[in-house]
Motif scaffolding. Structure first.
Motif, mmCIF file in Angstrom:
data_model
loop_
_atom_site.group_PDB
_atom_site.id
_atom_site.type_symbol
_atom_site.label_atom_id
_atom_site.label_comp_id
_atom_site.label_asym_id
_atom_site.label_seq_id
_atom_site.Cartn_x
_atom_site.Cartn_y
_atom_site.Cartn_z
ATOM 1 N N ILE A 97 38.725 39.885 31.254
ATOM 2 C CA ILE A 97 39.187 38.658 31.898
ATOM 3 C C ILE A 97 39.581 37.649 30.815
ATOM 4 O O ILE A 97 39.021 37.642 29.720
ATOM 5 N N SER A 98 40.547 36.844 31.117
ATOM 6 C CA SER A 98 40.918 35.740 30.237
ATOM 7 C C SER A 98 40.861 34.451 31.044
ATOM 8 O O SER A 98 41.098 34.453 32.260
ATOM 9 N N TYR A 99 40.522 33.362 30.374
ATOM 10 C CA TYR A 99 40.314 32.095 31.070
ATOM 11 C C TYR A 99 40.843 30.942 30.216
ATOM 12 O O TYR A 99 41.165 31.103 29.040
ATOM 13 N N GLY A 100 40.911 29.785 30.832
ATOM 14 C CA GLY A 100 41.387 28.588 30.148
ATOM 15 C C GLY A 100 41.656 27.504 31.179
ATOM 16 O O GLY A 100 40.943 27.406 32.182
ATOM 17 N N PHE A 101 42.716 26.726 30.942
ATOM 18 C CA PHE A 101 43.033 25.682 31.915
ATOM 19 C C PHE A 101 44.535 25.451 31.977
ATOM 20 O O PHE A 101 45.284 25.733 31.026
ATOM 21 N N ASP A 102 44.968 24.933 33.103
ATOM 22 C CA ASP A 102 46.374 24.598 33.331
ATOM 23 C C ASP A 102 46.673 23.306 32.576
ATOM 24 O O ASP A 102 46.086 22.265 32.872
ATOM 25 N N VAL A 103 47.578 23.345 31.606
ATOM 26 C CA VAL A 103 47.848 22.163 30.790
ATOM 27 C C VAL A 103 48.486 21.045 31.611
ATOM 28 O O VAL A 103 48.455 19.874 31.201
ATOM 29 N N ARG A 104 49.040 21.393 32.764
ATOM 30 C CA ARG A 104 49.649 20.354 33.605
ATOM 31 C C ARG A 104 48.607 19.441 34.238
ATOM 32 O O ARG A 104 48.943 18.361 34.731
ATOM 33 N N GLU A 125 39.041 21.478 34.665
ATOM 34 C CA GLU A 125 38.226 22.600 35.120
ATOM 35 C C GLU A 125 38.779 23.916 34.569
ATOM 36 O O GLU A 125 39.977 24.160 34.598
ATOM 37 N N LEU A 126 37.887 24.762 34.055
ATOM 38 C CA LEU A 126 38.318 26.075 33.585
ATOM 39 C C LEU A 126 38.544 27.007 34.775
ATOM 40 O O LEU A 126 37.822 26.948 35.769
ATOM 41 N N THR A 127 39.554 27.856 34.653
ATOM 42 C CA THR A 127 39.857 28.823 35.705
ATOM 43 C C THR A 127 40.182 30.180 35.089
ATOM 44 O O THR A 127 40.476 30.286 33.902
ATOM 45 N N ILE A 128 40.122 31.212 35.925
ATOM 46 C CA ILE A 128 40.477 32.564 35.482
ATOM 47 C C ILE A 128 42.001 32.673 35.405
ATOM 48 O O ILE A 128 42.708 32.312 36.346
ATOM 49 N N TYR A 129 42.496 33.180 34.290
ATOM 50 C CA TYR A 129 43.936 33.394 34.141
ATOM 51 C C TYR A 129 44.323 34.803 34.573
ATOM 52 O O TYR A 129 45.312 34.995 35.278
ATOM 53 N N SER A 130 43.551 35.801 34.152
ATOM 54 C CA SER A 130 43.883 37.175 34.521
ATOM 55 C C SER A 130 42.625 38.031 34.539
ATOM 56 O O SER A 130 41.646 37.751 33.839
ATOM 57 N N VAL A 131 42.665 39.065 35.371
ATOM 58 C CA VAL A 131 41.625 40.096 35.406
ATOM 59 C C VAL A 131 42.352 41.428 35.249
ATOM 60 O O VAL A 131 43.086 41.850 36.147
ATOM 61 N N GLU A 132 42.146 42.080 34.123
ATOM 62 C CA GLU A 132 42.871 43.308 33.819
ATOM 63 C C GLU A 132 41.903 44.488 33.801
ATOM 64 O O GLU A 132 41.144 44.669 32.848
ATOM 65 N N PRO A 133 41.920 45.318 34.854
ATOM 66 C CA PRO A 133 41.022 46.479 34.891
ATOM 67 C C PRO A 133 41.438 47.518 33.854
ATOM 68 O O PRO A 133 42.624 47.750 33.622
ATOM 69 N N ASN A 134 40.449 48.133 33.227
ATOM 70 C CA ASN A 134 40.696 49.204 32.261
ATOM 71 C C ASN A 134 40.609 50.533 33.004
ATOM 72 O O ASN A 134 39.545 51.150 33.092
ATOM 73 N N LEU A 135 41.733 50.975 33.533
ATOM 74 C CA LEU A 135 41.749 52.168 34.376
ATOM 75 C C LEU A 135 41.416 53.435 33.584
ATOM 76 O O LEU A 135 40.966 54.427 34.174
ATOM 77 N N GLU A 136 41.626 53.410 32.277
ATOM 78 C CA GLU A 136 41.331 54.589 31.463
ATOM 79 C C GLU A 136 39.833 54.819 31.322
ATOM 80 O O GLU A 136 39.400 55.924 30.990
ATOM 81 N N ALA A 137 39.051 53.782 31.563
ATOM 82 C CA ALA A 137 37.598 53.901 31.389
ATOM 83 C C ALA A 137 36.857 53.909 32.731
ATOM 84 O O ALA A 137 35.640 53.725 32.761
ATOM 85 N N VAL A 138 37.580 54.105 33.832
ATOM 86 C CA VAL A 138 36.943 54.083 35.145
ATOM 87 C C VAL A 138 36.012 55.288 35.299
ATOM 88 O O VAL A 138 36.288 56.387 34.805
ATOM 89 N N GLU A 139 34.883 55.077 35.973
ATOM 90 C CA GLU A 139 33.916 56.145 36.250
ATOM 91 C C GLU A 139 33.810 56.313 37.764
ATOM 92 O O GLU A 139 33.587 55.334 38.489
ATOM 93 N N VAL A 140 33.977 57.546 38.212
ATOM 94 C CA VAL A 140 33.931 57.823 39.650
ATOM 95 C C VAL A 140 32.929 58.945 39.918
ATOM 96 O O VAL A 140 32.968 60.001 39.262
ATOM 97 N N ARG A 141 32.024 58.693 40.858
ATOM 98 C CA ARG A 141 31.076 59.734 41.270
ATOM 99 C C ARG A 141 31.150 59.862 42.788
ATOM 100 O O ARG A 141 31.017 58.869 43.506
#
Length: 223
Positions: A97-104, A125-141
């Motif tokens: 995840i990356s975070y920060g704030f809207d400069v506007r 106020e700080l907010t989430i900018y992006s959530v990037e899933p790492n699909l190469e490291a996904v674990e499925v059972r």
């Protein structure tokens, strides 16, 4: 005798010019870092350096987990019904995840120069900018019920769990931002790293900053 007066007169003129030049230099140096110029320089720099109008100040890797189960029944009207088994899919997914704030949201009113020369910035106020899933490291059972099929109920459960874990990743990102102070520390440090050269360019020597953080108080940027 007249010549002596002329020498003294010239010396006085030179001293006046030197003194006047020094005073003018001091005045010009002070005038360069007026509060208005500090405000304008900071806002202009943030807008120029963040073309998407969002100042990313930090990132972190997190992991979320989701489990989905479904049971198939034969003759459900019977008491008890006959179970064909329960299929369960568990998905673990890391993401960044990356975070920060809207400069506007930052205006001149959020920037002040105190009497001691310290630049005070009220952080939005700080907010989430992006959530990037790492699909190469996904674990499925997946555990398939005794009378179920992996290609049928197994895939359905996996798809449902995968959709759920992505929502959980976003929820966990929001919780991390709300419950931890490290993003605030990282943000104040990032602000200082970007803005100190700006403050020096307008004439401030060894500029110092204080950051007012919502619901927290004042933080002194590290570094």
């Amino acid at each position: 005798m007249v010549r002596s007066h002329k020498v003294v007169f010239r010396l006085v003129v030179v001293l006046l010019l030197v003194g006047g030049g020094a005073a003018l230099g001091i005045w010009m140096t002070q005038a360069r870092w007026t509060e208005e110029r500090v405000q304008t320089s900071i806002l202009t720099t943030l807008e120029r350096e963040t073309p998407e109008a969002f100042f990313i100040t930090g990132s972190v890797t997190i992991k979320a987990e989701a489990e989905v189960s479904n049971t198939r029944w034969l003759f459900p009207i019977l008491t008890p019904p006959l179970s064909l088994g329960t299929t369960t899919a568990t998905v673990r997914l890391p993401g960044r995840i990356s975070y920060g704030f809207d400069v506007r949201t930052l205006t001149a009113e959020h920037i002040r120069v105190a009497e001691d020369g310290v630049v005070d910035v009220a952080l939005p106020e700080l907010t989430i900018y992006s959530v990037e899933p790492n699909l190469e490291a996904v674990e499925v059972r997946t555990e398939v019920g005794w009378a179920r099929t992996r290609a049928g109920s197994g895939e359905v459960a996996q798809q449902a769990a995968f959709a759920e874990v992505q929502r959980a990743l976003r929820t966990q990102a929001e919780a991390y931002l709300a419950d931890n102070t490290q993003p605030l520390v990282n943000t104040t440090a990032a602000l200082k790293a970007m803005l100190v050269p700006v403050l020096e360019s307008v004439g401030m020597e060894a500029p110092e900053m204080r950051v007012q953080v919502p619901n927290v108080g004042v933080l002194i940027p590290e570094g």
